[in-house]
Enzyme design. Structure first.
Site, PDB file in Angstrom:
ATOM      1  N   LYS A  98       0.850  -1.202   0.000  1.00 27.72           N
ATOM      2  CA  LYS A  98       0.000   0.000   0.000  1.00 27.72           C
ATOM      3  C   LYS A  98       0.881   1.246   0.000  1.00 27.72           C
ATOM      4  CE  LYS A  98      -0.390  -0.310   5.037  1.00 27.72           C
ATOM      5  NZ  LYS A  98      -1.171  -0.933   6.111  1.00 27.72           N
TER       6      LYS A  98
ATOM      7  N   ARG B 176     -10.941  -0.307  14.364  1.00 26.40           N
ATOM      8  CA  ARG B 176     -10.746   0.541  13.198  1.00 26.40           C
ATOM      9  C   ARG B 176     -11.679   0.031  12.103  1.00 26.40           C
ATOM     10  NH1 ARG B 176      -4.669   0.898  10.824  1.00 26.40           N
ATOM     11  NH2 ARG B 176      -5.294  -1.155  10.068  1.00 26.40           N
TER      12      ARG B 176
ATOM     13  N   MET C  14      11.886  24.310   3.660  1.00 33.02           N
ATOM     14  CA  MET C  14      11.194  23.579   2.594  1.00 33.02           C
ATOM     15  C   MET C  14      12.174  22.782   1.737  1.00 33.02           C
ATOM     16  SD  MET C  14       8.677  25.015  -0.387  1.00 33.02           S
ATOM     17  CE  MET C  14       7.346  25.540   0.662  1.00 33.02           C
TER      18      MET C  14
ATOM     19  N   TYR D 239      15.277  29.598  10.017  1.00 35.61           N
ATOM     20  CA  TYR D 239      14.053  30.307  10.410  1.00 35.61           C
ATOM     21  C   TYR D 239      13.907  30.337  11.922  1.00 35.61           C
ATOM     22  CZ  TYR D 239      12.408  30.326   5.584  1.00 35.61           C
ATOM     23  OH  TYR D 239      12.275  30.545   4.237  1.00 35.61           O
TER      24      TYR D 239
HETATM   25  C1  LIG Z   1      -0.427  -1.997   6.698  1.00 34.46           C
HETATM   26  C2  LIG Z   1      -1.019  -3.305   7.085  1.00 34.46           C
HETATM   27  C3  LIG Z   1      -0.190  -4.435   7.297  1.00 34.46           C
HETATM   28  C4  LIG Z   1       1.313  -4.368   7.296  1.00 34.46           C
HETATM   29  O1  LIG Z   1       1.759  -3.837   8.527  1.00 34.46           O
HETATM   30  P1  LIG Z   1       3.322  -3.690   8.865  1.00 34.46           P
HETATM   31  O2  LIG Z   1       3.332  -3.199  10.260  1.00 34.46           O
HETATM   32  O3  LIG Z   1       3.860  -2.691   7.914  1.00 34.46           O
HETATM   33  O4  LIG Z   1       3.911  -5.032   8.684  1.00 34.46           O
HETATM   34  C5  LIG Z   1      -0.815  -5.648   7.522  1.00 34.46           C
HETATM   35  N1  LIG Z   1      -2.172  -5.747   7.570  1.00 34.46           N
HETATM   36  C6  LIG Z   1      -2.970  -4.681   7.401  1.00 34.46           C
HETATM   37  C7  LIG Z   1      -4.450  -4.859   7.480  1.00 34.46           C
HETATM   38  C8  LIG Z   1      -2.427  -3.432   7.170  1.00 34.46           C
HETATM   39  O5  LIG Z   1      -3.236  -2.374   7.006  1.00 34.46           O
END
Ligand SMILES: *Cc1c(COP(=O)(O)O)cnc(C)c1O
Length: 353
Positions: free
Chosen positions: A34, A129, A299, A251
């Protein structure tokens, strides 16, 4: 000459880290890619991880891009479909979908084809969640098992504490109890659970962060886990100057020299994805030597202490994180985690594989 910042992606490290997952769990591996493969580039990463049995991501367009690039593995949409109109695409491209809500269950009736959909039923065991509440599971299973569009079902949950001392025991017991009656494949483990809790392995594991070479734990380094960093962010010093005691940097003049010192300016800032919240003292490497950032990150630039690196000059190589300086350390100093730094790399940073 172009601006010297660059992200180097080490595909052999990615394959090394997949082998670590393989050695640790005998489950099928669903590589989590992802967020553009945690900022590393979706298709290049998928190619390097081609031996994984599956890929998990969020965006149906990315999933289709993988199919069109020829990947035959299981592909899972971790948040499932958002709209009934996506269902024909899932059937056409054979994409697996998480189903986590009664709303999605109701939309299933729009699926045009019999026996086409691979469903991953997500159960909420404490993360709160996504997922069905424990008491909703029997009814959801009943509906899925009878539904003509559903081809097969995998049961899944996600841990909230696998990387913390609290561990997985409570969620694991609840999940086992809720799923014992069904003879179906299961998937529970993220990287932390894969590495630390063999009892969670089941049919599928879902590693993300470990594949990219970062440790999910505060008390174990990537190196200790046998993982190699995949992303190394480098740049160069583009300006050098001397400060007198009392001179300030950047800054708001956030850093003030208490003695004469030599500093450099690095071509990297928050518009490249470097965290603006990294305070003075965040580790950084110049000429292969460890030093610290000074003052506020801008930046496009940040400042570093060169007092102990007399041979550093304009053009000296800088490592922001990666090989030689762990992304976890930089993240910790900035009050965040390695995941966020990797994902935050911006499109203007050239990537070299
Ligand atoms: C992102 C995610 C993972 C992977 O998690 P890591 O901590 O990066 O190994 C596994 N399962 C779900 C549902 C996730 O959203």
């Amino acid at each position: 000459m172009s601006r010297p910042i660059q992200a180097h992606i080490d595909l052999s490290a990615l394959q090394n880290n997949l082998r670590v997952a393989r050695r640790t769990a005998s489950s099928r591996i669903m590589a989590v890619i992802k967020a553009n493969a945690y900022g590393h580039g979706l298709l290049r990463v998928a190619e390097a991880l081609n031996e994984a049995e599956g890929f998990a991501l969020l965006d149906v367009r990315d999933a289709i891009a993988l199919r069109e690039a020829g990947f035959r593995q299981t592909i899972l949409l971790l948040e499932g479909f958002f709209d009934a109109e996506e269902l024909p695409l899932l059937a056409e491209y054979e994409l697996g979908s998480v189903i986590h809500s009664t709303r999605q269950l109701a939309m299933l009736d729009a699926c045009p084809r019999r026996n086409s959909l691979e469903v991953w039923l997500k159960i909420n065991t404490g993360m709160n969640r996504l997922g069905f509440a424990p008491e909703q599971v029997p009814a959801a299973m009943e509906k899925l098992r009878k539904h003509p569009a559903v081809r097969d079902i995998t049961l899944m949950t996600h841990f909230s504490h696998a990387d913390e001392p609290e561990g997985v025991a409570e969620q694991l017991e609840l999940f086992k109890g809720l799923t014992a009656a069904y003879r179906l494949p299961r998937s529970l483990a993220n990287s932390a659970a894969l590495l630390r809790y063999p009892s969670t392995h089941s049919e599928w594991v879902r590693p993300g962060i470990m594949l990219y070479g970062a440790s999910p734990f505060a008390d174990a380094s990537a190196q200790q886990l046998g993982l190699r960093p995949v992303m190394t962010l480098t740049s160069e010093i583009i300006s050098v100057r001397e400060l007198k005691a009392g001179d300030r940097v950047g800054y708001a003049g956030l850093f003030r020299a208490d003695k004469t010192m030599r500093i450099g300016t690095v071509a990297c800032g928050y518009a490249d994805g470097y965290p603006r919240h990294a305070p003075t003292g965040t580790p950084i490497q110049v000429n292969g030597q460890r030093t610290r950032t000074l003052g506020r990150v801008s930046m496009d630039m940040l400042s570093v202490d060169l007092s102990e690196i007399p041979d550093a000059d304009i053009g000296s190589p800088v490592t922001l994180w990666g090989t030689g300086l762990s992304v976890e350390e930089v993240a910790k100093s900035a009050g965040t985690i390695s995941y966020e730094l990797m994902c935050a790399l911006t499109a203007r940073v050239p990537v070299k594989y």
